[in-house]
Structures are given as structure tokens and as C-alpha cells.
Design a protein around this motif. Structure first.
Motif, PDB file in Angstrom:
ATOM      1  N   ARG A 151     -46.108 -81.797  -5.889  1.00 54.64           N
ATOM      2  CA  ARG A 151     -45.019 -82.512  -5.202  1.00 54.64           C
ATOM      3  C   ARG A 151     -43.736 -82.509  -6.033  1.00 54.64           C
ATOM      4  NH1 ARG A 151     -47.675 -87.610  -1.869  1.00 54.64           N
ATOM      5  NH2 ARG A 151     -49.507 -86.455  -1.111  1.00 54.64           N
ATOM      6  N   ALA A 152     -43.889 -82.601  -7.355  1.00 53.74           N
ATOM      7  CA  ALA A 152     -42.715 -82.563  -8.230  1.00 53.74           C
ATOM      8  C   ALA A 152     -42.012 -81.214  -8.121  1.00 53.74           C
ATOM      9  CB  ALA A 152     -43.124 -82.835  -9.675  1.00 53.74           C
ATOM     10  N   HIS A 153     -42.794 -80.134  -7.990  1.00 49.97           N
ATOM     11  CA  HIS A 153     -42.205 -78.807  -7.840  1.00 49.97           C
ATOM     12  C   HIS A 153     -41.602 -78.610  -6.453  1.00 49.97           C
ATOM     13  CE1 HIS A 153     -44.091 -77.656 -11.613  1.00 49.97           C
ATOM     14  NE2 HIS A 153     -43.484 -76.493 -11.541  1.00 49.97           N
ATOM     15  N   ARG A 154     -42.094 -79.355  -5.461  1.00 51.18           N
ATOM     16  CA  ARG A 154     -41.597 -79.189  -4.101  1.00 51.18           C
ATOM     17  C   ARG A 154     -40.258 -79.893  -3.892  1.00 51.18           C
ATOM     18  NH1 ARG A 154     -46.279 -80.033  -0.737  1.00 51.18           N
ATOM     19  NH2 ARG A 154     -45.959 -82.276  -0.932  1.00 51.18           N
ATOM     20  N   GLU A 155     -39.979 -80.907  -4.698  1.00 50.05           N
ATOM     21  CA  GLU A 155     -38.759 -81.700  -4.502  1.00 50.05           C
ATOM     22  C   GLU A 155     -37.475 -80.866  -4.483  1.00 50.05           C
ATOM     23  OE1 GLU A 155     -38.483 -84.972  -7.151  1.00 50.05           O
ATOM     24  OE2 GLU A 155     -40.116 -86.095  -6.219  1.00 50.05           O
ATOM     25  N   PRO A 156     -37.277 -79.945  -5.435  1.00 56.36           N
ATOM     26  CA  PRO A 156     -36.021 -79.170  -5.410  1.00 56.36           C
ATOM     27  C   PRO A 156     -35.883 -78.313  -4.161  1.00 56.36           C
ATOM     28  CG  PRO A 156     -37.135 -78.956  -7.529  1.00 56.36           C
ATOM     29  CD  PRO A 156     -38.109 -79.607  -6.596  1.00 56.36           C
ATOM     30  N   VAL A 216     -37.177 -79.118  -1.093  1.00 51.60           N
ATOM     31  CA  VAL A 216     -36.929 -79.991   0.051  1.00 51.60           C
ATOM     32  C   VAL A 216     -35.479 -80.440   0.097  1.00 51.60           C
ATOM     33  CG1 VAL A 216     -37.518 -82.217   1.084  1.00 51.60           C
ATOM     34  CG2 VAL A 216     -39.327 -80.763   0.165  1.00 51.60           C
ATOM     35  N   LYS A 217     -34.897 -80.699  -1.054  1.00 48.31           N
ATOM     36  CA  LYS A 217     -33.555 -81.282  -1.113  1.00 48.31           C
ATOM     37  C   LYS A 217     -32.436 -80.259  -1.111  1.00 48.31           C
ATOM     38  CE  LYS A 217     -35.168 -85.412  -3.553  1.00 48.31           C
ATOM     39  NZ  LYS A 217     -35.103 -86.214  -4.788  1.00 48.31           N
ATOM     40  N   ARG A 218     -32.794 -78.967  -1.212  1.00 44.62           N
ATOM     41  CA  ARG A 218     -31.756 -77.947  -1.269  1.00 44.62           C
ATOM     42  C   ARG A 218     -32.071 -76.815  -0.301  1.00 44.62           C
ATOM     43  NH1 ARG A 218     -31.452 -75.981  -7.267  1.00 44.62           N
ATOM     44  NH2 ARG A 218     -29.922 -74.590  -6.311  1.00 44.62           N
ATOM     45  N   THR A 219     -31.089 -75.971  -0.044  1.00 42.54           N
ATOM     46  CA  THR A 219     -31.318 -74.776   0.764  1.00 42.54           C
ATOM     47  C   THR A 219     -32.304 -73.877   0.028  1.00 42.54           C
ATOM     48  OG1 THR A 219     -29.083 -74.889   1.655  1.00 42.54           O
ATOM     49  CG2 THR A 219     -30.211 -72.775   1.818  1.00 42.54           C
ATOM     50  N   VAL A 220     -33.361 -73.486   0.733  1.00 41.02           N
ATOM     51  CA  VAL A 220     -34.419 -72.704   0.092  1.00 41.02           C
ATOM     52  C   VAL A 220     -33.883 -71.425  -0.539  1.00 41.02           C
ATOM     53  CG1 VAL A 220     -36.493 -71.341   0.566  1.00 41.02           C
ATOM     54  CG2 VAL A 220     -36.280 -73.645   1.491  1.00 41.02           C
ATOM     55  N   ILE A 221     -32.988 -70.751   0.157  1.00 40.39           N
ATOM     56  CA  ILE A 221     -32.453 -69.484  -0.334  1.00 40.39           C
ATOM     57  C   ILE A 221     -31.708 -69.666  -1.656  1.00 40.39           C
ATOM     58  CG2 ILE A 221     -31.018 -67.496   0.245  1.00 40.39           C
ATOM     59  CD1 ILE A 221     -33.559 -67.897   1.965  1.00 40.39           C
ATOM     60  N   SER A 259     -32.418 -71.898  -3.891  1.00 36.08           N
ATOM     61  CA  SER A 259     -33.322 -72.387  -4.930  1.00 36.08           C
ATOM     62  C   SER A 259     -34.557 -71.497  -4.992  1.00 36.08           C
ATOM     63  CB  SER A 259     -33.714 -73.844  -4.649  1.00 36.08           C
ATOM     64  OG  SER A 259     -34.257 -73.982  -3.351  1.00 36.08           O
ATOM     65  N   TRP A 260     -34.292 -70.192  -4.976  1.00 35.50           N
ATOM     66  CA  TRP A 260     -35.382 -69.212  -4.878  1.00 35.50           C
ATOM     67  C   TRP A 260     -36.332 -69.283  -6.067  1.00 35.50           C
ATOM     68  CZ3 TRP A 260     -36.750 -67.165  -0.568  1.00 35.50           C
ATOM     69  CH2 TRP A 260     -37.633 -66.082  -0.539  1.00 35.50           C
ATOM     70  N   THR A 261     -35.804 -69.479  -7.257  1.00 41.11           N
ATOM     71  CA  THR A 261     -36.653 -69.570  -8.449  1.00 41.11           C
ATOM     72  C   THR A 261     -37.609 -70.747  -8.345  1.00 41.11           C
ATOM     73  OG1 THR A 261     -34.926 -68.580  -9.836  1.00 41.11           O
ATOM     74  CG2 THR A 261     -36.662 -69.781 -10.961  1.00 41.11           C
ATOM     75  N   ALA A 262     -37.087 -71.878  -7.843  1.00 40.09           N
ATOM     76  CA  ALA A 262     -37.931 -73.056  -7.663  1.00 40.09           C
ATOM     77  C   ALA A 262     -38.997 -72.793  -6.605  1.00 40.09           C
ATOM     78  CB  ALA A 262     -37.084 -74.263  -7.264  1.00 40.09           C
ATOM     79  N   LEU A 263     -38.630 -72.047  -5.569  1.00 38.38           N
ATOM     80  CA  LEU A 263     -39.587 -71.726  -4.516  1.00 38.38           C
ATOM     81  C   LEU A 263     -40.724 -70.869  -5.063  1.00 38.38           C
ATOM     82  CD1 LEU A 263     -40.486 -71.582  -1.549  1.00 38.38           C
ATOM     83  CD2 LEU A 263     -39.017 -69.570  -1.306  1.00 38.38           C
ATOM     84  N   LEU A 264     -40.390 -69.862  -5.851  1.00 38.34           N
ATOM     85  CA  LEU A 264     -41.420 -68.994  -6.423  1.00 38.34           C
ATOM     86  C   LEU A 264     -42.354 -69.777  -7.341  1.00 38.34           C
ATOM     87  CD1 LEU A 264     -39.399 -65.733  -7.224  1.00 38.34           C
ATOM     88  CD2 LEU A 264     -40.781 -66.256  -5.212  1.00 38.34           C
ATOM     89  N   ALA A 265     -41.788 -70.688  -8.121  1.00 41.13           N
ATOM     90  CA  ALA A 265     -42.606 -71.514  -9.008  1.00 41.13           C
ATOM     91  C   ALA A 265     -43.551 -72.402  -8.197  1.00 41.13           C
ATOM     92  CB  ALA A 265     -41.719 -72.369  -9.906  1.00 41.13           C
ATOM     93  N   TYR A 266     -43.049 -72.917  -7.090  1.00 38.43           N
ATOM     94  CA  TYR A 266     -43.840 -73.803  -6.237  1.00 38.43           C
ATOM     95  C   TYR A 266     -45.012 -73.067  -5.590  1.00 38.43           C
ATOM     96  CZ  TYR A 266     -45.097 -76.402  -2.020  1.00 38.43           C
ATOM     97  OH  TYR A 266     -45.800 -77.031  -1.034  1.00 38.43           O
ATOM     98  N   LYS A 316     -31.731 -74.493  10.599  1.00 41.00           N
ATOM     99  CA  LYS A 316     -30.593 -73.578  10.670  1.00 41.00           C
ATOM    100  C   LYS A 316     -29.881 -73.427   9.330  1.00 41.00           C
ATOM    101  CE  LYS A 316     -29.597 -74.272  15.590  1.00 41.00           C
ATOM    102  NZ  LYS A 316     -28.601 -74.731  16.591  1.00 41.00           N
ATOM    103  N   LYS A 317     -29.989 -74.469   8.490  1.00 40.01           N
ATOM    104  CA  LYS A 317     -29.353 -74.417   7.168  1.00 40.01           C
ATOM    105  C   LYS A 317     -30.292 -73.860   6.106  1.00 40.01           C
ATOM    106  CE  LYS A 317     -26.312 -78.366   8.072  1.00 40.01           C
ATOM    107  NZ  LYS A 317     -25.920 -79.737   7.623  1.00 40.01           N
ATOM    108  N   ASN A 318     -31.447 -73.366   6.545  1.00 38.16           N
ATOM    109  CA  ASN A 318     -32.474 -72.840   5.643  1.00 38.16           C
ATOM    110  C   ASN A 318     -33.028 -73.899   4.701  1.00 38.16           C
ATOM    111  OD1 ASN A 318     -32.670 -70.142   6.552  1.00 38.16           O
ATOM    112  ND2 ASN A 318     -30.735 -69.676   5.537  1.00 38.16           N
ATOM    113  N   GLN A 319     -33.038 -75.134   5.177  1.00 39.65           N
ATOM    114  CA  GLN A 319     -33.703 -76.203   4.439  1.00 39.65           C
ATOM    115  C   GLN A 319     -35.109 -76.379   4.975  1.00 39.65           C
ATOM    116  OE1 GLN A 319     -30.958 -79.510   4.908  1.00 39.65           O
ATOM    117  NE2 GLN A 319     -29.968 -79.038   2.965  1.00 39.65           N
ATOM    118  N   LEU A 320     -36.022 -76.763   4.101  1.00 39.64           N
ATOM    119  CA  LEU A 320     -37.434 -76.828   4.455  1.00 39.64           C
ATOM    120  C   LEU A 320     -37.709 -77.962   5.443  1.00 39.64           C
ATOM    121  CD1 LEU A 320     -40.237 -75.584   3.779  1.00 39.64           C
ATOM    122  CD2 LEU A 320     -40.484 -77.391   2.057  1.00 39.64           C
TER     123      LEU A 320
END
Length: 252
Positions: free
Chosen positions: A119-124, A126-131, A133-140, A160-164
């Protein structure tokens, strides 16, 4: 001159929690490993948790789940059974219970620690556009799937904003296959009003290289989404050796 306290004084003096919290554990016949626990905690305080080897870090956590006794053999047995600290935390409660000395309560505590980390890794994300925060997405996704013993197919649904909007498991499979139904993926995207999706699945073998079946399935989902104007940004394949991106590999 200070007089010794009487039994009456002791009986009527309020006891503070701080008196117990600050007192070191006493090494007794009933708790012969208390000294080791205190010494390990002291080393962690002075040298930092990052200085501890994996088995000692695991010991520290097990101290709270197992109040008494030597937990070092259990920590080492867990690492031997699963191969790494990350794999220990990612293991299921059922698999953890196959290790000697690890019961359902301890196994649940370890699984809870993994969920907290996830969940700690998912926070960045959820709160930002996935595209963005790609590095955070890969880590998650690596944390979530790298040590899964069976294939698991997940979909990240984006607005539409590419937010999760949601991260959902669509199917569990075997050690080398997870059934995927393009219509079900798109039906769920419509239910969530998702504009885009990112496909994610793992290879328990450890090698994230996409298979021919992976490529064919991805093309089917892309085609299904095109008619509904739902984009497929990428398909990520997770293995212990890394994460492969279809888009980066030129496969979509």
C-alpha cells in the motif's frame, strides 16, 4: 536518611507504564533469549536497521509475533524455504505455515507487513498521473507480483487524466498460464468508466520475456478496446529478473 519502602507503601504507590517500558528484558530460565533480543535491538538502534542482515531484520519483526523463545532458527528457515526476504513477505499464509515454528498468527503478521509495504508503494501511483510516475509504477508491480508462485493477470484501470481508478486481479492461473478474456477486461473498464488500461501479469519462472501467447492475447485486448475507445497504454510482464514493457519492446 532514606528509609526502605514498606509493603503498604508499595501496595499503594501507582505503577507507571514507563517503569516497565524502559526496563530491559530479563534473561531468565523461562526467557533465556531476552539478552539476545536486547543486544539485537541495541545494535539496530546504534547502527541502523539497514546494517542488519536479512535474517536479523526478520528476527526483529518476529520478536513482536513470538514474545518468547529463540526466533533466529525460524527467520533462517523462512529465508531458506523462500529464497529471499521479499519472497518471504510475498508468500501466502498457507505456504508460510509449512515452515517449522510458523503458525497461522505469525504467518498473518508477515502477510500484513507485505500488505503495508504494498500500500505504501501504491500511494504515489494513486495520487499522481500514472504515466508521470512510471518508476513508482514499475516498483509497485514488481513488489506485488515478482514472487507470486502462480501466474496472475491484473488490470490497472485509468481515468481520462491517466490517474488510477482501480487495480484489480482478473484471473489466477497455473505456474505458466492465466486465462484472460478480452471481453471481460473491457466490460469491467466500462463499468468503472475507465478511458485507458495497463495490463500486468507475472512469469513465475522469473524471466519476464513476453511469450507468443502473451503477444497474441495483448493484440486481442487492444483490438477489443479500440472499438470502445478504451486505450491500452502498455502490458507489463513481471519476473524476479525485472519488468518487461510491451511498449518499450515495440510490441504494441
Amino acid at each position: 536518611m532514606r528509609h526502605a519502602a514498606s509493603l503498604e507503601d508499595i501496595a499503594t504507590t501507582p505503577l507507571l507504564w514507563a517503569d516497565f517500558a524502559s526496563a530491559p528484558a530479563v534473561e531468565t530460565e523461562a526467557n533465556p533469549n531476552a539478552g539476545h533480543r536486547d543486544r539485537l535491538r541495541e545494535r539496530a538502534r546504534k547502527g541502523g536497521l539497514s546494517a542488519l542482515p536479512d535474517y536479523e531484520l526478520l528476527e526483529l519483526f518476529l520478536f513482536r509475533s513470538v514474545p518468547q523463545g529463540d526466533v533466529k532458527p525460524r527467520a533462517k528457515a523462512l529465508l531458506t524455504r523462500f529464497g529471499s526476504l521479499a519472497a518471504v513477505l510475498a508468500a501466502s499464509v498457507e505456504d508460510l505455515c509449512t515452515v517449522k515454528g510458523i503458525g497461522p498468527a505469525v504467518a498473518l503478521d508477515l502477510s500484513a507487513l507485505h500488505e503495508v509495504t504494498l500500500r505504501a508503494h501504491r500511494e504515489p501511483i494513486v495520487k499522481r498521473t500514472v504515466i508521470s510516475s512510471w518508476t513508482a509504477l514499475l516498483a509497485y508491480v514488481k513488489l506485488a507480483l515478482a514472487h507470486e508462485p502462480r501466474e496472475q493477470f491484473r488490470v490497472l484501470f485509468l481515468d481520462k487524466k491517466n490517474q488510477l481508478i482501480a487495480d484489480e486481479v482478473q484471473n489466477h492461473g497455473t505456474v505458466d498460464h492465466a486465462p484472460v478474456y478480452p471481453r471481460e477486461v473491457m466490460r469491467r473498464a466500462l463499468e468503472l468508466s475507465a478511458s485507458n488500461v495497463i495490463l500486468v501479469h507475472n512469469h513465475p519462472s522469473g524471466d519476464p520475456t513476453p511469450s507468443h501467447a502473451d503477444i497474441d492475447m495483448t493484440r486481442q485486448i487492444v483490438e477489443a478496446g479500440r472499438t470502445l475507445r478504451i486505450g491500452v497504454h502498455d502490458h507489463l510482464v513481471v519476473g524476479r529478473e525485472g519488468v518487461a514493457s510491451f511498449r518499450s519492446l515495440g510490441l504494441m
